[in-house]
Design a protein around this motif. Structure first.
Motif, PDB file in Angstrom:
ATOM      1  N   LEU A 181      10.033   3.753  -3.217  1.00 23.68           N
ATOM      2  CA  LEU A 181      10.481   2.841  -2.148  1.00 23.68           C
ATOM      3  C   LEU A 181      10.841   3.641  -0.910  1.00 23.68           C
ATOM      4  O   LEU A 181      10.562   3.240   0.219  1.00 23.68           O
ATOM      5  CB  LEU A 181      11.722   2.077  -2.586  1.00 23.68           C
ATOM      6  CG  LEU A 181      11.585   0.649  -3.093  1.00 23.68           C
ATOM      7  CD1 LEU A 181      12.935  -0.017  -3.196  1.00 23.68           C
ATOM      8  CD2 LEU A 181      10.669  -0.195  -2.201  1.00 23.68           C
TER       9      LEU A 181
ATOM     10  N   PHE B 137      -6.484  -2.144 -11.802  1.00 22.35           N
ATOM     11  CA  PHE B 137      -5.054  -2.381 -11.627  1.00 22.35           C
ATOM     12  C   PHE B 137      -4.255  -1.502 -12.575  1.00 22.35           C
ATOM     13  O   PHE B 137      -3.291  -0.840 -12.177  1.00 22.35           O
ATOM     14  CB  PHE B 137      -4.714  -3.854 -11.865  1.00 22.35           C
ATOM     15  CG  PHE B 137      -3.261  -4.168 -11.618  1.00 22.35           C
ATOM     16  CD1 PHE B 137      -2.800  -4.395 -10.333  1.00 22.35           C
ATOM     17  CD2 PHE B 137      -2.347  -4.208 -12.668  1.00 22.35           C
ATOM     18  CE1 PHE B 137      -1.455  -4.658 -10.092  1.00 22.35           C
ATOM     19  CE2 PHE B 137      -1.001  -4.464 -12.441  1.00 22.35           C
ATOM     20  CZ  PHE B 137      -0.565  -4.689 -11.149  1.00 22.35           C
TER      21      PHE B 137
ATOM     22  N   ASN C  25       0.800  -1.222   0.000  1.00 24.42           N
ATOM     23  CA  ASN C  25       0.000   0.000   0.000  1.00 24.42           C
ATOM     24  C   ASN C  25       0.830   1.268   0.000  1.00 24.42           C
ATOM     25  O   ASN C  25       0.309   2.349  -0.223  1.00 24.42           O
ATOM     26  CB  ASN C  25      -0.951   0.025   1.206  1.00 24.42           C
ATOM     27  CG  ASN C  25      -2.028  -1.028   1.070  1.00 24.42           C
ATOM     28  OD1 ASN C  25      -2.745  -1.046   0.086  1.00 24.42           O
ATOM     29  ND2 ASN C  25      -2.105  -1.923   2.036  1.00 24.42           N
ATOM     30  N   TYR C  26       2.097   1.175   0.297  1.00 23.61           N
ATOM     31  CA  TYR C  26       2.899   2.401   0.237  1.00 23.61           C
ATOM     32  C   TYR C  26       4.238   2.218  -0.446  1.00 23.61           C
ATOM     33  O   TYR C  26       4.982   3.162  -0.597  1.00 23.61           O
ATOM     34  CB  TYR C  26       3.071   3.028   1.625  1.00 23.61           C
ATOM     35  CG  TYR C  26       3.697   2.117   2.661  1.00 23.61           C
ATOM     36  CD1 TYR C  26       2.918   1.413   3.556  1.00 23.61           C
ATOM     37  CD2 TYR C  26       5.082   1.984   2.735  1.00 23.61           C
ATOM     38  CE1 TYR C  26       3.486   0.591   4.499  1.00 23.61           C
ATOM     39  CE2 TYR C  26       5.654   1.151   3.676  1.00 23.61           C
ATOM     40  CZ  TYR C  26       4.852   0.461   4.552  1.00 23.61           C
ATOM     41  OH  TYR C  26       5.419  -0.365   5.473  1.00 23.61           O
TER      42      TYR C  26
ATOM     43  N   GLU D 144       0.030   7.427  -4.414  1.00 24.37           N
ATOM     44  CA  GLU D 144      -1.326   7.395  -3.870  1.00 24.37           C
ATOM     45  C   GLU D 144      -1.392   7.287  -2.359  1.00 24.37           C
ATOM     46  O   GLU D 144      -2.458   7.437  -1.783  1.00 24.37           O
ATOM     47  CB  GLU D 144      -2.090   6.199  -4.445  1.00 24.37           C
ATOM     48  CG  GLU D 144      -2.550   6.423  -5.830  1.00 24.37           C
ATOM     49  CD  GLU D 144      -3.814   5.638  -6.130  1.00 24.37           C
ATOM     50  OE1 GLU D 144      -4.230   4.805  -5.314  1.00 24.37           O
ATOM     51  OE2 GLU D 144      -4.377   5.882  -7.184  1.00 24.37           O
ATOM     52  N   SER D 145      -0.283   6.985  -1.733  1.00 21.69           N
ATOM     53  CA  SER D 145      -0.338   6.830  -0.283  1.00 21.69           C
ATOM     54  C   SER D 145      -0.463   8.219   0.339  1.00 21.69           C
ATOM     55  O   SER D 145      -0.257   9.226  -0.315  1.00 21.69           O
ATOM     56  CB  SER D 145       0.897   6.089   0.223  1.00 21.69           C
ATOM     57  OG  SER D 145       2.082   6.697  -0.207  1.00 21.69           O
TER      58      SER D 145
ATOM     59  N   TYR E  16       0.741   5.456 -10.253  1.00 23.82           N
ATOM     60  CA  TYR E  16       1.959   5.371  -9.423  1.00 23.82           C
ATOM     61  C   TYR E  16       3.162   6.017 -10.108  1.00 23.82           C
ATOM     62  O   TYR E  16       4.106   6.460  -9.450  1.00 23.82           O
ATOM     63  CB  TYR E  16       2.310   3.905  -9.119  1.00 23.82           C
ATOM     64  CG  TYR E  16       1.450   3.229  -8.083  1.00 23.82           C
ATOM     65  CD1 TYR E  16       0.538   3.938  -7.310  1.00 23.82           C
ATOM     66  CD2 TYR E  16       1.583   1.860  -7.857  1.00 23.82           C
ATOM     67  CE1 TYR E  16      -0.229   3.289  -6.354  1.00 23.82           C
ATOM     68  CE2 TYR E  16       0.815   1.210  -6.900  1.00 23.82           C
ATOM     69  CZ  TYR E  16      -0.090   1.926  -6.154  1.00 23.82           C
ATOM     70  OH  TYR E  16      -0.841   1.286  -5.222  1.00 23.82           O
TER      71      TYR E  16
ATOM     72  N   LYS F 208      -4.407   2.184 -11.428  1.00 21.81           N
ATOM     73  CA  LYS F 208      -3.648   2.407 -10.203  1.00 21.81           C
ATOM     74  C   LYS F 208      -2.148   2.406 -10.509  1.00 21.81           C
ATOM     75  O   LYS F 208      -1.411   3.298 -10.085  1.00 21.81           O
ATOM     76  CB  LYS F 208      -3.994   1.283  -9.204  1.00 21.81           C
ATOM     77  CG  LYS F 208      -3.746   1.650  -7.757  1.00 21.81           C
ATOM     78  CD  LYS F 208      -4.574   0.775  -6.813  1.00 21.81           C
ATOM     79  CE  LYS F 208      -4.216   1.076  -5.366  1.00 21.81           C
ATOM     80  NZ  LYS F 208      -5.173   0.599  -4.386  1.00 21.81           N
ATOM     81  N   MET F 209      -1.706   1.410 -11.261  1.00 25.70           N
ATOM     82  CA  MET F 209      -0.284   1.291 -11.601  1.00 25.70           C
ATOM     83  C   MET F 209       0.199   2.490 -12.406  1.00 25.70           C
ATOM     84  O   MET F 209       1.301   2.980 -12.210  1.00 25.70           O
ATOM     85  CB  MET F 209      -0.062   0.023 -12.442  1.00 25.70           C
ATOM     86  CG  MET F 209       0.207  -1.195 -11.617  1.00 25.70           C
ATOM     87  SD  MET F 209       1.704  -0.966 -10.610  1.00 25.70           S
ATOM     88  CE  MET F 209       1.196  -1.856  -9.150  1.00 25.70           C
TER      89      MET F 209
END
Lengths: 249, 249
Positions: free
Chosen positions: B241, B202, B167-168, B247-248, B209, B205-206
């Motif tokens: 990373l 998916f 999630n993060y 999105e977090s 990111y 969302k990807m």
């Protein structure tokens, strides 16, 4: 010999007989009060700096229970939510605390510390000054005094983990009063995250989580339009705590 | 005396002199191969069950370095990403392993184990059978043999933490080949999460990111429309990373 060295000498046999060698516990206890996030700090006797409340693990206790007990003794609060987030095991972690302590004492060995963070209801907590300390107080996280040992690192990592955990679990019960406005909830998130959030996005995200009940009440008084009040839906909130929030993977 | 008891007796002085008492390390090493997630397991001599690769902490090493060294010795791979996720310290954790071992040996004390998880490139790893083991092999997480001690719990918690961490932070480098299709990336997520995901969600969302580069290449062959190939944008991937995904919170 200073007061700390004396106490540790007196307790040396007890520690050796009844506690696990080489393992300690440090707790980062977060509370929320008057729009600021605070942590509980203690001042160990003879120490020049403040430190996190902590302790050792009795031979007959699982680590989680040992941590609960330590926290209960320090706060007077029971059944506190405790999350173990990281172990700290660099070399020479304790050098600045035990300067005057005899080399052959139990506490002088190398210790790995298990870090726990906790979210507590500020009002439920009565900081307890134990035998080893002179003080135990809430301190604002934006205005912390210098911390002993690696406790600054432990605090930083606890806050980082709490921020990351917000991506899959809810926060607020224990920190907010039973009824609150959306801006009060947003303020709490902003203070934990250390940044401002967009009002509309926050509202949409929170609504999608499905953990709030909108009440038929408004907050009265104040210059602006009276805002709606909310409570947490404890059923969905606790389910989200266990299984992750609606939006998480 | 069985082979394990004999080895531990021989090593007893070494352990006492050079290693931290009461602390062990266990590693859950994830690899991805032929659309299945695997972990590395070892069979300790004389043990009836498999276990996670692990070891102890030398007096002169920080815990993180001790964990890296243990993993390097087991896999032959260097600079492996290691994430310490939880300490395990229930009572009697080791009872089923050290049944035939003399009571006064160093290993018979109570140990708290620090759990690490790791994501490795399946092809870079050569499982190493060390002096203490008979076997070291990859096992599919959907078809694990019974595990010794509390290693099943350690594995379960590592997988849970890996799922939460999605999630993060991003996942995929080290697990996927350099070039991959969106369905291959989705499959990896589905296997880690243990559930099917909606294809469109998916993809969106990807894409949001911002960690993928779409290539001017397609995967040739196969019955269906040839899909696009992607690589990770290592700059944004590594930034995510460190600082969390777009999105977090």
């Amino acid at each position: 010999m200073n007061k700390l060295a004396e106490l540790l000498k007196q307790r040396d046999k007890l520690y050796r007989d009844e506690y696990l060698a080489g393992i300690s516990i440090d707790c980062v206890v977060f509370g929320y009060h008057e729009k600021s996030l605070k942590i509980l700090l203690a001042k160990i006797k003879s120490a020049t700096k403040w430190g996190l409340p902590g302790g050792f693990v009795r031979n007959d206790l699982p680590i989680q229970q040992a941590a609960s007990q330590i926290l209960e003794e320090r706060t007077g609060a029971k059944n506190i939510y405790l999350h173990q987030f990281k172990a700290f095991g660099d070399l020479n972690r304790s050098d600045d605390l035990y300067v005057d302590v005899a080399e052959d004492l139990w506490v002088k060995k190398r210790f790995v510390s298990l870090g726990y963070y906790s979210l507590v209801n500020y009002k439920d907590v009565n900081p307890v000054v134990d035998e080893m300390s002179d003080k135990c107080e809430w301190k604002d996280i934006d205005d912390l005094p210098p911390l002993m040992m690696d406790h600054e690192q432990i605090f930083e990592e606890a806050l980082l983990q709490l921020r990351r955990d917000l991506n899959y679990k809810p926060v607020g019960v224990n920190l907010l009063p039973e009824k609150f406005t959306m801006s009060e909830l947003q303020k709490l998130y902003e203070i934990i995250l250390g940044k401002e959030l967009n009002r509309g996005n926050f509202y949409r995200k929170m609504t999608r989580y499905g953990i709030l009940n909108k009440l038929d009440e408004i907050r009265k008084g104040g210059a602006h339009k009276s805002p709606n009040l909310y409570t947490f839906n404890l059923e969905t909130y606790n389910k989200a705590l266990e299984n992750g929030l609606q939006e998480s993977w």
